[in-house]
Design a protein around this motif. Sequence first.
Motif, short mmCIF file in Angstrom:
data_model
loop_
_atom_site.label_atom_id
_atom_site.label_comp_id
_atom_site.label_asym_id
_atom_site.label_seq_id
_atom_site.Cartn_x
_atom_site.Cartn_y
_atom_site.Cartn_z
N GLN A 67 -6.19 65.52 13.59
CA GLN A 67 -6.74 66.62 12.88
C GLN A 67 -7.74 65.90 11.41
N TYR A 68 -8.08 66.77 11.00
CA TYR A 68 -8.67 66.33 9.65
C TYR A 68 -7.85 65.61 8.71
N ALA A 69 -8.46 64.67 7.92
CA ALA A 69 -7.58 63.79 7.15
C ALA A 69 -8.17 63.59 5.64
N PRO A 70 -7.55 63.15 4.72
CA PRO A 70 -8.16 62.86 3.59
C PRO A 70 -9.56 61.89 3.56
N SER A 71 -10.42 62.11 2.96
CA SER A 71 -11.60 61.42 2.82
C SER A 71 -11.39 60.03 2.21
N GLU A 72 -10.42 59.85 1.74
CA GLU A 72 -10.08 58.22 0.96
C GLU A 72 -9.67 57.39 2.21
N GLY A 73 -9.10 57.94 3.19
CA GLY A 73 -8.47 57.30 4.35
C GLY A 73 -6.99 57.45 4.70
N TYR A 74 -6.52 57.04 5.88
CA TYR A 74 -5.08 57.00 6.12
C TYR A 74 -4.29 56.09 5.18
N LEU A 75 -3.34 56.67 4.45
CA LEU A 75 -2.70 56.01 3.49
C LEU A 75 -1.85 54.79 4.08
N PRO A 76 -1.22 54.56 5.06
CA PRO A 76 -0.63 53.34 5.44
C PRO A 76 -1.55 52.36 5.86
N LEU A 77 -2.97 52.76 6.50
CA LEU A 77 -3.87 51.87 6.38
C LEU A 77 -4.40 50.93 5.20
N ARG A 78 -4.53 51.92 4.31
CA ARG A 78 -5.27 51.42 2.98
C ARG A 78 -3.94 50.58 2.33
N GLN A 79 -2.58 50.97 2.49
CA GLN A 79 -1.68 50.22 2.08
C GLN A 79 -1.53 48.63 2.77
N TRP A 80 -1.92 48.82 4.08
CA TRP A 80 -1.92 47.45 4.61
C TRP A 80 -3.09 46.72 4.22
N ILE A 81 -4.38 47.41 3.87
CA ILE A 81 -5.30 46.57 3.44
C ILE A 81 -4.97 45.99 2.06
N ALA A 82 -4.34 46.72 1.16
CA ALA A 82 -3.96 46.35 -0.16
C ALA A 82 -3.04 45.08 -0.04
N ARG A 83 -2.09 44.85 0.74
CA ARG A 83 -1.30 43.89 1.16
C ARG A 83 -2.02 42.77 1.67
N GLN A 269 -17.37 62.48 1.62
CA GLN A 269 -17.45 63.99 1.96
C GLN A 269 -18.68 64.62 2.39
N ALA A 270 -19.59 64.21 1.63
CA ALA A 270 -21.00 64.90 1.85
C ALA A 270 -21.58 64.34 3.31
N ALA A 271 -21.03 62.89 3.53
CA ALA A 271 -21.67 62.55 5.06
C ALA A 271 -20.85 62.72 6.34
N ASP A 272 -19.92 62.42 6.29
CA ASP A 272 -19.02 62.87 7.41
C ASP A 272 -17.52 63.08 7.26
N LEU A 273 -17.29 63.58 6.08
CA LEU A 273 -15.89 64.17 5.54
C LEU A 273 -14.80 62.99 5.71
N GLN A 274 -14.86 62.20 6.83
CA GLN A 274 -13.77 61.04 7.05
C GLN A 274 -14.19 60.23 7.97
N THR A 275 -13.39 58.90 8.13
CA THR A 275 -13.63 58.42 9.21
C THR A 275 -12.47 58.72 10.24
N ALA A 276 -12.79 58.53 11.50
CA ALA A 276 -11.86 59.26 12.55
C ALA A 276 -10.43 58.90 12.29
N THR A 277 -9.73 59.81 12.27
CA THR A 277 -8.25 59.72 11.84
C THR A 277 -7.50 58.79 12.81
N LEU A 278 -7.71 59.29 14.27
CA LEU A 278 -7.20 58.36 15.37
C LEU A 278 -7.53 57.01 15.34
N ASN A 279 -8.62 56.79 14.97
CA ASN A 279 -9.17 55.38 14.95
C ASN A 279 -8.42 54.50 13.71
N GLN A 280 -8.22 55.23 12.62
CA GLN A 280 -7.52 54.64 11.63
C GLN A 280 -5.90 54.52 12.07
#
Length: 403
Positions: A67-83, A269-280
């Motif tokens: 499905q479509y997802a937030p432009s910021e990115g998949y939250l669990p992945l961003r949380q992993w990156i923060a750690r 959002q203007a360029a591609d809406l989001q990085t592919a959800t499944l890939n994230q």
Amino acid sequence: MPLTDLFATRTEGMKASEIRELLKLLDQPEVISFAGGIPDPTLFPREAYQRAMIDCTGSTEAASALQYAPSEGYLPLRQWIARYMAQYGVICGADNILITAGSQQALDYLGKLFLDAGDTVLVGWPTYLGALGAFNAYQPRYDRLDVATNQPPAALQDAAGGRVKFSYLSPDFANPTGVSLDLAERGRILDLADALDIAVVEDGAYQALRYSGDRLPPLLAIEQARKGDIDACRTIYCGSFSKTLAPGLRVGWVVAARPVIGQMVLLKQAADLQTATLNQMVTARVAEELFEPHVEQLRAVYGARLKAMLAALDRHMPDGVRWTRPEGGMFVWCQLPEGIDGADLLAQALATEKVAFVPGGAFFADGSNRNTLRLNFSMPNEAQIEEGITRLGRTLRVAMAAR
């Protein structure tokens, strides 16, 4: 009227990547290639990706994964990156992180965000040609960023010829040289940015691939230690899973102050809406499962290949050739004697010895220093490195004798 007459003037500075063209050589089995800056595909964690793909598409999560997802990115992945970033001294939250389609997309967005035609970017001499390609569309000028000379900011700004917007650099095992900045040099970069009131774009693509020496903090970590709050920092960190897990899924990230991330989200959002959800989602699962042990394996294999390349260069390069001795990354940089053109040498090496590399002139914003070349050691195995450097040494001797 041909449609090319309607192209925007900014396209005049765009040209094909020499590296992307050279990647076509990988389909020729007789060629030993030191050209592409790519990981060894035999080391990809394929089983982990297979499990993650099945889990994400064969369970109740499938609806989210497809499905479509937030432009910021998949939250669990961003949380992993923060750690992950916290291990390097960067303390941030998920709202300081944007997921991009590889760090290359991040460079394009940053060019779009900061650059008006005629603005100046400070870059290394040489620098990553993918960054030059990303920025060129926005018609900047380039000036040399040389931390070794500690050039006064006023002199640097006068030399630039246009408003300086940001410096771009890779502090760890830079592409193409493999050279890293020491702590004093990192501090000078930040001092310069404060003095000129500009941003710093930090390319951390190779940071995890250290094979010897002590780990150094990213520029963003040093600046945050100085200023206390990441939202007060001018450094923008670009990271990527391409060199550590797998490049084909195109998952990268940006860590920066929230106002910068917020504006980049609008560009996304203007360029591609989001990085592919499944890939994230898949990347998040694989990173959670095995990132550190997998990177340790890469360090062992690539570190051995680096040693093999340096030893082969010591044995087979003729007098007058110099090269860097990196502590990590994927590249060794060679300076050839004056009068030897890297592009001409490549043509000769392919024709007579079936060995490939990247001519160095492409990494200079002004196309200078053509007596240079870049060698990749992550893709060929140790036997190929020995044979390929032997062939390259023979080619160089012929070229030097013909001068």
